[in-house]
Design an enzyme around this catalytic site. Structure first.
Site, PDB file in Angstrom:
ATOM      1  N   HIS A  52      -0.770   2.249  15.614  1.00  0.00           N
ATOM      2  CA  HIS A  52      -1.471   1.068  15.764  1.00  0.00           C
ATOM      3  C   HIS A  52      -0.914   0.676  17.284  1.00  0.00           C
ATOM      4  CE1 HIS A  52       2.199  -0.970  13.949  1.00  0.00           C
ATOM      5  NE2 HIS A  52       2.091  -1.337  15.035  1.00  0.00           N
TER       6      HIS A  52
HETATM    7  P1  TYD Z   1       3.305  -2.430  10.253  1.00  0.00           P
HETATM    8  O1  TYD Z   1       3.686  -3.108  11.761  1.00  0.00           O
HETATM    9  O2  TYD Z   1       2.045  -2.038  10.011  1.00  0.00           O
HETATM   10  O3  TYD Z   1       4.406  -1.373  10.331  1.00  0.00           O
HETATM   11  P2  TYD Z   1       4.867  -0.058  11.138  1.00  0.00           P
HETATM   12  O4  TYD Z   1       4.016  -0.222  12.435  1.00  0.00           O
HETATM   13  O5  TYD Z   1       6.338  -0.179  11.379  1.00  0.00           O
HETATM   14  O6  TYD Z   1       4.269   1.164  10.339  1.00  0.00           O
HETATM   15  O7  TYD Z   1       3.904  -3.558   9.370  1.00  0.00           O
HETATM   16  C1  TYD Z   1       4.039  -3.148   7.951  1.00  0.00           C
HETATM   17  C2  TYD Z   1       3.766  -4.347   7.006  1.00  0.00           C
HETATM   18  O8  TYD Z   1       4.778  -5.154   7.302  1.00  0.00           O
HETATM   19  C3  TYD Z   1       2.459  -5.220   7.342  1.00  0.00           C
HETATM   20  O9  TYD Z   1       1.967  -5.364   6.115  1.00  0.00           O
HETATM   21  C4  TYD Z   1       2.912  -6.427   8.194  1.00  0.00           C
HETATM   22  C5  TYD Z   1       4.366  -6.535   7.507  1.00  0.00           C
HETATM   23  N1  TYD Z   1       4.979  -7.175   8.836  1.00  0.00           N
HETATM   24  C6  TYD Z   1       5.666  -8.401   8.708  1.00  0.00           C
HETATM   25  O10 TYD Z   1       5.162  -8.930   7.897  1.00  0.00           O
HETATM   26  N2  TYD Z   1       6.171  -9.103   9.806  1.00  0.00           N
HETATM   27  C7  TYD Z   1       6.685  -8.129  11.011  1.00  0.00           C
HETATM   28  O11 TYD Z   1       7.303  -8.793  11.680  1.00  0.00           O
HETATM   29  C8  TYD Z   1       6.083  -6.867  10.869  1.00  0.00           C
HETATM   30  C9  TYD Z   1       6.699  -5.900  12.071  1.00  0.00           C
HETATM   31  C10 TYD Z   1       5.481  -6.347  10.062  1.00  0.00           C
END
Ligand code: TYD
Length: 136
Positions: A52
């Site tokens: 993303h």
């Molecule tokens: P995401 O940012 O998509 O993870 P990555 O990029 O590391 O694969 O986040 C995964 C899940 O965690 C999503 O449901 C949002 C949640 N999240 C939070 O609640 N707080 C945060 O600070 C982060 C980074 C993610």
């Protein structure tokens, strides 16, 4: 923002016979103040994270343990970074598509972020990212 705005930053490392110590000060070692810290751990072999971009968020990513790769993509060029030292971090500017892969067993990825979590700051579809990036 262009790929060249992202960069590896070497952090201070204070080593003595008891071990090493590294620190990060917001707005000094990294170009933003730190509002949030999160970390990825227990990542199964073969898993990818990220995939993303963020519209406004600045991030700084450190391999606290083990190793992993970060692939950055500004919409026209890609660059892969291998992260395996706790005294180096990768500064990721806004509007950069990122994927994290190649996690070693026990790999821990710590992320310092300029803002609190905000789902509306994410671009989760690559086509949306390209369309916003092309208007910048
Ligand atoms: P995401 O940012 O998509 O993870 P990555 O990029 O590391 O694969 O986040 C995964 C899940 O965690 C999503 O449901 C949002 C949640 N999240 C939070 O609640 N707080 C945060 O600070 C982060 C980074 C993610």
């Amino acid at each position: 923002m262009p790929l060249n705005d992202c960069r590896l930053i070497e952090l201070p490392k204070i080593t003595d016979p008891r071990g090493s110590l590294t620190f990060v000060e917001g707005e000094f070692h990294i170009p933003f103040s730190i509002k949030r810290v999160y970390y990825l751990y227990d990542v199964p072999g073969g898993s990818d994270r990220g995939a993303h971009a963020h519209k406004n968020l600045h991030q700084f990513v450190i391999a606290m343990s083990g190793s992993f790769d970060i692939v950055l993509d500004d919409g026209s060029r890609q660059r892969r970074y291998h992260m395996n030292r706790s005294y180096y971090g990768l500064y990721i500017c806004p509007m950069m598509w990122r994927t994290l892969d190649n996690f070693s067993s026990g790999g821990v990825c710590m992320v310092l972020a300029s803002e609190c979590y905000d789902e509306s700051d994410y671009l989760r579809e690559y086509s949306d990212f390209l369309s916003v990036a092309s208007k910048k």
